[in-house]
Motif scaffolding. Sequence first.
Motif, PDB file in Angstrom:
ATOM      1  N   GLY A 139       0.817  -1.206   0.000  1.00 31.80           N
ATOM      2  CA  GLY A 139       0.000   0.000   0.000  1.00 31.80           C
ATOM      3  C   GLY A 139       0.853   1.260   0.000  1.00 31.80           C
ATOM      4  O   GLY A 139       1.825   1.374   0.755  1.00 31.80           O
ATOM      5  N   VAL A 140       0.478   2.205  -0.842  1.00 32.77           N
ATOM      6  CA  VAL A 140       1.244   3.447  -0.961  1.00 32.77           C
ATOM      7  C   VAL A 140       0.676   4.516  -0.028  1.00 32.77           C
ATOM      8  O   VAL A 140      -0.523   4.573   0.222  1.00 32.77           O
ATOM      9  CB  VAL A 140       1.231   3.959  -2.414  1.00 32.77           C
ATOM     10  CG1 VAL A 140       1.950   2.975  -3.320  1.00 32.77           C
ATOM     11  CG2 VAL A 140      -0.182   4.208  -2.915  1.00 32.77           C
ATOM     12  N   MET A 141       1.559   5.321   0.522  1.00 30.91           N
ATOM     13  CA  MET A 141       1.205   6.527   1.287  1.00 30.91           C
ATOM     14  C   MET A 141       0.505   6.221   2.617  1.00 30.91           C
ATOM     15  O   MET A 141      -0.051   7.117   3.238  1.00 30.91           O
ATOM     16  CB  MET A 141       0.343   7.480   0.431  1.00 30.91           C
ATOM     17  CG  MET A 141       1.018   7.880  -0.858  1.00 30.91           C
ATOM     18  SD  MET A 141      -0.058   8.742  -2.035  1.00 30.91           S
ATOM     19  CE  MET A 141      -0.175  10.347  -1.250  1.00 30.91           C
ATOM     20  N   ILE A 142       0.581   4.974   3.073  1.00 34.42           N
ATOM     21  CA  ILE A 142       0.002   4.653   4.379  1.00 34.42           C
ATOM     22  C   ILE A 142       0.734   5.405   5.486  1.00 34.42           C
ATOM     23  O   ILE A 142       0.131   5.810   6.490  1.00 34.42           O
ATOM     24  CB  ILE A 142       0.034   3.128   4.624  1.00 34.42           C
ATOM     25  CG1 ILE A 142      -0.937   2.421   3.666  1.00 34.42           C
ATOM     26  CG2 ILE A 142      -0.322   2.792   6.073  1.00 34.42           C
ATOM     27  CD1 ILE A 142      -0.887   0.916   3.732  1.00 34.42           C
ATOM     28  N   ASP A 143       2.031   5.629   5.297  1.00 35.46           N
ATOM     29  CA  ASP A 143       2.809   6.340   6.313  1.00 35.46           C
ATOM     30  C   ASP A 143       2.294   7.754   6.548  1.00 35.46           C
ATOM     31  O   ASP A 143       2.534   8.333   7.607  1.00 35.46           O
ATOM     32  CB  ASP A 143       4.289   6.382   5.905  1.00 35.46           C
ATOM     33  CG  ASP A 143       4.504   7.090   4.569  1.00 35.46           C
ATOM     34  OD1 ASP A 143       3.939   6.623   3.554  1.00 35.46           O
ATOM     35  OD2 ASP A 143       5.223   8.101   4.534  1.00 35.46           O
ATOM     36  N   GLN A 144       1.561   8.310   5.576  1.00 37.55           N
ATOM     37  CA  GLN A 144       1.001   9.655   5.714  1.00 37.55           C
ATOM     38  C   GLN A 144      -0.363   9.655   6.404  1.00 37.55           C
ATOM     39  O   GLN A 144      -0.941  10.722   6.630  1.00 37.55           O
ATOM     40  CB  GLN A 144       0.882  10.300   4.328  1.00 37.55           C
ATOM     41  CG  GLN A 144       2.216  10.443   3.605  1.00 37.55           C
ATOM     42  CD  GLN A 144       2.070  10.993   2.207  1.00 37.55           C
ATOM     43  OE1 GLN A 144       1.118  11.708   1.900  1.00 37.55           O
ATOM     44  NE2 GLN A 144       3.016  10.658   1.329  1.00 37.55           N
ATOM     45  N   MET A 145      -0.858   8.457   6.730  1.00 34.90           N
ATOM     46  CA  MET A 145      -2.200   8.345   7.304  1.00 34.90           C
ATOM     47  C   MET A 145      -2.181   7.606   8.637  1.00 34.90           C
ATOM     48  O   MET A 145      -3.199   7.065   9.074  1.00 34.90           O
ATOM     49  CB  MET A 145      -3.124   7.624   6.320  1.00 34.90           C
ATOM     50  CG  MET A 145      -3.089   8.220   4.923  1.00 34.90           C
ATOM     51  SD  MET A 145      -4.410   7.582   3.889  1.00 34.90           S
ATOM     52  CE  MET A 145      -5.798   8.445   4.615  1.00 34.90           C
ATOM     53  N   LEU A 146      -1.046   7.587   9.289  1.00 34.40           N
ATOM     54  CA  LEU A 146      -0.924   6.828  10.531  1.00 34.40           C
ATOM     55  C   LEU A 146      -1.655   7.484  11.690  1.00 34.40           C
ATOM     56  O   LEU A 146      -1.846   6.856  12.734  1.00 34.40           O
ATOM     57  CB  LEU A 146       0.555   6.621  10.862  1.00 34.40           C
ATOM     58  CG  LEU A 146       1.304   5.726   9.858  1.00 34.40           C
ATOM     59  CD1 LEU A 146       2.803   5.724  10.137  1.00 34.40           C
ATOM     60  CD2 LEU A 146       0.754   4.295   9.882  1.00 34.40           C
ATOM     61  N   GLY A 147      -2.096   8.713  11.515  1.00 34.43           N
ATOM     62  CA  GLY A 147      -2.914   9.352  12.532  1.00 34.43           C
ATOM     63  C   GLY A 147      -4.284   8.715  12.702  1.00 34.43           C
ATOM     64  O   GLY A 147      -5.006   9.039  13.653  1.00 34.43           O
ATOM     65  N   GLU A 148      -4.623   7.788  11.787  1.00 34.59           N
ATOM     66  CA  GLU A 148      -5.928   7.127  11.859  1.00 34.59           C
ATOM     67  C   GLU A 148      -5.875   5.773  12.561  1.00 34.59           C
ATOM     68  O   GLU A 148      -6.893   5.091  12.639  1.00 34.59           O
ATOM     69  CB  GLU A 148      -6.510   6.959  10.448  1.00 34.59           C
ATOM     70  CG  GLU A 148      -6.767   8.268   9.727  1.00 34.59           C
ATOM     71  CD  GLU A 148      -7.531   8.086   8.420  1.00 34.59           C
ATOM     72  OE1 GLU A 148      -8.219   7.055   8.251  1.00 34.59           O
ATOM     73  OE2 GLU A 148      -7.441   8.982   7.551  1.00 34.59           O
ATOM     74  N   ILE A 149      -4.713   5.376  13.080  1.00 36.20           N
ATOM     75  CA  ILE A 149      -4.605   4.003  13.590  1.00 36.20           C
ATOM     76  C   ILE A 149      -5.513   3.754  14.796  1.00 36.20           C
ATOM     77  O   ILE A 149      -5.901   2.606  15.044  1.00 36.20           O
ATOM     78  CB  ILE A 149      -3.149   3.639  13.950  1.00 36.20           C
ATOM     79  CG1 ILE A 149      -2.625   4.503  15.101  1.00 36.20           C
ATOM     80  CG2 ILE A 149      -2.248   3.754  12.746  1.00 36.20           C
ATOM     81  CD1 ILE A 149      -1.263   4.031  15.613  1.00 36.20           C
ATOM     82  N   HIS A 150      -5.879   4.813  15.529  1.00 38.83           N
ATOM     83  CA  HIS A 150      -6.757   4.635  16.690  1.00 38.83           C
ATOM     84  C   HIS A 150      -8.120   4.094  16.286  1.00 38.83           C
ATOM     85  O   HIS A 150      -8.851   3.539  17.115  1.00 38.83           O
ATOM     86  CB  HIS A 150      -6.948   5.978  17.410  1.00 38.83           C
ATOM     87  CG  HIS A 150      -7.681   6.990  16.593  1.00 38.83           C
ATOM     88  ND1 HIS A 150      -7.064   7.717  15.595  1.00 38.83           N
ATOM     89  CD2 HIS A 150      -8.981   7.368  16.589  1.00 38.83           C
ATOM     90  CE1 HIS A 150      -7.959   8.513  15.030  1.00 38.83           C
ATOM     91  NE2 HIS A 150      -9.131   8.319  15.611  1.00 38.83           N
TER      92      HIS A 150
END
Length: 232
Positions: A145-156
Amino acid sequence: MTETVTISTLDGDASFSAYVARPQGTPKAAIIVIQEIFGVNPGIRGKCDKWAAEGYLAVAPDLFFRIKPGIELDPDVEAELNEAFDYFGRYNPDDGVKDIEATIHWIRQQAGVPKVGCVGYCLGGRLAYMTATRTDIDASVGYYGVMIDQMLGEIHAIARPLMLHIPTADHFVGPEAQAAMHAALDDHPRVTLHDYEGLDHGFATESGTRRDEQGAQLADGRTAAFFAEHLA
């Protein structure tokens, strides 16, 4: 049996097509197969057919329909690869997650299959992650998956099991992005990460020059076991 169905968007203002592969008998669960940037091409349809052979209802929605319905591209053809990158640059993944949610609703309400998982590749891998954070899907799997590192604020918001396959030599997801994903997700109780040493982006494609047979079989076996456990 395979067919093409029409699914309404969440707001009801539009609709999109989806390739559906049905198993013999009653499906044990459903799996949404989320496209790469190449559309619902023969490789994505082939993955649906494989899941149907394993007893799942498999559905691949046409997520680029807002740009151009029915896109089918070959990543091994340079002109088509460049065309796919153009679509990727114009695509809004927030719309994609809503369309995947609409597909979940169609599966549960129209097809009558309550347990739903998803598996996505490339852009679809990112969308699988977003589906895990933004919908009530039962289980999600993302390949490179691409750009997941930019969306890690959603892990909660990850409430159901998620598995991510990470090739360490991915030329679209570099070492820093991979390290950020591990740092944020390794200790998450509902997330499993698998690294594939030396493999590159696209290693689990059904055909073509990107496929690595050993790596694809290993990852696909892990995915099958994951769904067998979490969609039972």
